[in-house]
Enzyme design. Structure first.
Site, short mmCIF file in Angstrom:
data_model
loop_
_atom_site.label_atom_id
_atom_site.label_comp_id
_atom_site.label_asym_id
_atom_site.label_seq_id
_atom_site.Cartn_x
_atom_site.Cartn_y
_atom_site.Cartn_z
N TYR A 93 60.01 22.07 34.61
CA TYR A 93 59.45 21.99 33.17
C TYR A 93 60.74 22.61 32.45
O TYR A 93 60.53 22.48 31.37
CB TYR A 93 58.44 23.21 33.04
CG TYR A 93 56.96 22.82 33.85
CD1 TYR A 93 56.36 21.79 33.08
CD2 TYR A 93 56.54 23.48 34.94
CE1 TYR A 93 55.04 21.23 33.64
CE2 TYR A 93 55.11 23.18 35.02
CZ TYR A 93 54.69 22.12 34.72
OH TYR A 93 53.21 21.79 34.97
N TYR A 470 48.80 20.15 30.18
CA TYR A 470 48.39 21.32 30.12
C TYR A 470 49.49 22.22 29.57
O TYR A 470 49.63 23.30 29.14
CB TYR A 470 47.59 22.00 31.29
CG TYR A 470 48.27 22.64 32.15
CD1 TYR A 470 48.82 21.82 33.23
CD2 TYR A 470 48.85 23.98 32.39
CE1 TYR A 470 49.41 22.49 34.33
CE2 TYR A 470 49.50 24.60 33.49
CZ TYR A 470 49.85 23.88 34.42
OH TYR A 470 50.49 24.32 35.26
N ARG A 471 50.59 21.50 29.95
CA ARG A 471 51.80 22.26 29.78
C ARG A 471 53.06 21.18 29.89
O ARG A 471 52.73 20.05 30.61
CB ARG A 471 51.96 23.14 31.30
CG ARG A 471 53.31 23.96 31.09
CD ARG A 471 53.03 24.83 32.55
NE ARG A 471 54.23 25.75 32.56
CZ ARG A 471 54.04 26.35 34.16
NH1 ARG A 471 53.35 26.14 34.78
NH2 ARG A 471 55.00 27.19 34.06
P1 ADP Z 1 59.13 31.40 35.65
O1 ADP Z 1 60.36 31.92 36.15
O2 ADP Z 1 57.84 32.20 35.81
O3 ADP Z 1 58.77 30.14 35.83
P2 ADP Z 1 60.14 31.62 32.84
O4 ADP Z 1 60.84 33.06 32.84
O5 ADP Z 1 61.27 30.62 33.18
O6 ADP Z 1 59.05 31.66 34.12
O7 ADP Z 1 59.31 31.32 31.63
C1 ADP Z 1 58.74 30.15 31.63
C2 ADP Z 1 58.66 29.65 30.04
O8 ADP Z 1 58.02 30.70 29.01
C3 ADP Z 1 60.25 29.87 29.30
O9 ADP Z 1 60.73 28.64 29.34
C4 ADP Z 1 59.85 30.24 27.93
O10 ADP Z 1 59.58 29.09 27.09
C5 ADP Z 1 58.60 31.05 27.88
N1 ADP Z 1 58.94 32.74 28.21
C6 ADP Z 1 59.38 33.27 28.94
N2 ADP Z 1 59.48 34.47 28.83
C7 ADP Z 1 59.21 34.74 27.47
C8 ADP Z 1 59.17 35.81 26.76
N3 ADP Z 1 59.27 37.08 27.22
N4 ADP Z 1 58.58 35.83 25.61
C9 ADP Z 1 58.21 34.51 25.06
N5 ADP Z 1 58.43 33.53 25.88
C10 ADP Z 1 58.74 33.58 26.94
#
Ligand code: ADP
Length: 516
Positions: A93, A470-471
């Site tokens: 993603y 959805y994403r």
């Molecule tokens: P995971 O490691 O669980 O896949 P990520 O940390 O990469 O999740 O987060 C997924 C997406 O969600 C990020 O690309 C960002 O767009 C959004 N996101 C992540 N953390 C935050 C946060 N603390 N506040 C706002 N948006 C966030």
């Protein structure tokens, strides 16, 4: 030439120097990263576009809410865009990379405290950097009999990032945002908001009542860029006394109609309480075999090759995984109902842990359905090799005929581009997330170009039939936003301008910009 890997759009090198000096004064020099080699992990996108497009200019790593606020104030002062990540995986993603070149990644992994787990109320409050593995260990170490619900590559990702991007898992709590309760958010003007009951000073109901008073706000901080979430509450599931995972294997592609029509009523009535998953043979194979074990021809894996593979291996063309959760007595009754329904449908081979418990793929699915850690899904990335992955995940009704229609559409388009149909359906409450992994070799120009064209075509053809994803991944966020129409884009932009007039938080996330 700039001394930086990239510069934020509209920010001069001189202004950026000043902003970086201010971040360093707040965070200390170690937590402000600009060196190209240290930025590499923030720019591994797996998507069918150039890394260059998503290269961050720097990464900053705050260690507290106050540091987040102070950095956001600096961003505002110098109009430096900032892309927050929590555990920063989000593979397929966009990983940790920003939507557009030059944004500063705000890496929140240092903020990794589990602030509370209430074993009676079955709630938790966590910071962004907390991983599922860390939570799992915490529950085990403290002998707290609660279960997590995690996405597939669970150990290294975390509940906050997954939930704010509206990810899903496989237990009865699999629709993660539904089981979220209360947030703390740093707003673009650097002020702090606690949502729901958290707005009340001294509240002890922040993690137990979702709605609070007045408009419900948590939703606008998911898949958005209206704030940086620094704490999140979630509900955990009491470990059931008895858990019985099972798989139903179906031999023909068209059997998905029977599978959905048979199981949907049981899911709706909560006889099967979890997010049932219906996995196509090529996804199953991806976790267990090399692609070349079963197909060496050019183009996409053919239907004939799928049929030969399932005969040889004993897997189904579709493999439906579900579980029963409750007391042994409850599960005895539910098991009779499930078996009766499958028998009456005339299709499907139903197998339990007693029969296939040693099969590593079954084990992996059984782990997922009880929130146990694993990273087996990463096996999929070896299927084509070369590190390319891009999820296309349209929502469908939980109706057999609809799933068949979507599968046929998807397969036709994918195969035209030489890409395999590696897919599963995750059953929500009334919907299914049809999750398709476009796997390709990123080192191969033609495959990468094909994956890009394929995603576009999928998006457009599905939208023409009324289906949306959805994403979305960072490479296609504007195009996905277009599918959802002008009125939606307009209200998203209006909110953005009101909350973040300088457009400094994650510009472009979900196709939302302060300027249109
Ligand atoms: P995971 O490691 O669980 O896949 P990520 O940390 O990469 O999740 O987060 C997924 C997406 O969600 C990020 O690309 C960002 O767009 C959004 N996101 C992540 N953390 C935050 C946060 N603390 N506040 C706002 N948006 C966030």
């Amino acid at each position: 030439m700039s001394k930086y890997v990239a510069l934020p759009a509209g920010v001069s090198e001189k202004v950026f120097d000043t902003a970086l000096a201010e971040y360093r004064a707040i965070l200390g020099p170690d937590h402000v990263i600009t060196a190209a080699e240290r930025l590499v992990p923030y720019n591994k996108i797996m998507l069918p576009v150039d890394d260059e497009r998503h290269a961050p200019s720097a990464a900053i790593c705050p260690g507290s809410v106050e540091e987040v606020q102070r950095c956001v104030a600096v961003c505002n002062k110098h109009k430096v865009p900032v892309w927050p990540i929590s555990t920063g995986k989000n593979f397929g993603y966009g990983s940790a990379a920003p939507a557009t070149r030059g944004q500063v990644v705000m890496d929140l992994r240092r903020m990794n405290r589990i602030l509370d787990v209430d074993a009676d109320l079955c709630t938790a409050l966590v910071e962004p950097g907390v991983t599922y593995q860390q939570m799992y260990d915490h529950l085990q170490d403290n002998k707290i009999p609660l279960w997590l619900s995690c996405p597939a590559p669970s150990a290294i990702v975390g509940p906050l990032g997954n939930t704010v991007d509206r990810g899903v898992g496989y237990t009865p709590y699999g629709e993660h945002f539904m089981f979220q309760c209360g947030m703390e958010v740093v707003l673009p003007d650097a002020s702090l908001l606690r949502t729901g009951m958290g707005s009340l000073p001294n509240s002890n109901t922040w993690q137990v009542f979702k709605w609070g008073y007045g408009p419900y706000l948590d939703g606008i901080f998911t898949q958005s860029n209206y704030g940086i979430v620094t704490k999140m509450g979630l509900w955990l599931m009491p470990a059931p006394p008895d858990f019985r995972p099972f798989v139903i294997r179906y031999d023909d592609e068209a059997d998905i109609v029977t599978a959905v029509e048979t199981l949907r009523p049981l899911r709706m009535a909560n006889i099967i309480p979890n997010a049932v998953v219906i996995v196509h043979a090529l996804w199953e194979a991806g976790s267990a075999y090399a692609r070349s074990d079963h197909f060496t021809g050019p183009g996409a894996f053919t239907d004939d090759a799928v049929r030969t593979m399932v005969k040889k291996t004993g897997m189904g063309v579709w493999n439906l995984y579900a579980g029963l959760y409750g007391s042994p007595e409850q599960n005895d009754v539910a098991w009779k109902i499930v078996q009766g329904a499958v028998k009456a449908s005339g299709k499907g081979r139903i197998l339990t842990a007693a029969e296939v418990g040693e099969d590593p793929v079954f084990k992996y699915r059984a782990d997922l359905m009880q929130g146990r850690m694993n990273t087996k899904e990463f096996g999929l990335y070896n299927w084509r090799g070369g590190g390319g992955s891009c999820w296309f995940a349209p929502v469908s009704q939980a109706r057999g005929s609809e799933t068949l229609k979507q599968m046929e559409m998807a397969k036709r388009i994918l195969n035209r581009h030489g890409i395999d149909y590696v897919a599963e359906f995750i059953v929500g409450w009334r919907d299914m997330h049809h999750v398709i992994d476009l796997l390709f070799d990123r080192t191969d120009f033609n495959q990468t170009r094909a994956a890009h064209a394929c995603y576009r075509e999928l998006l457009q053809e599905f939208a023409a039939q009324g289906y949306g994803v959805y994403r979305a991944n960072t490479a296609f966020m504007d195009e996905v936003a277009d599918c959802y129409g002008d009125a939606k884009r307009k209200i998203n932009a209006t909110l953005k301008r009101a909350l973040d007039p300088n457009g400094i938080i994650a510009p472009g996330k979900s196709g939302i910009w302060a300027t249109v």
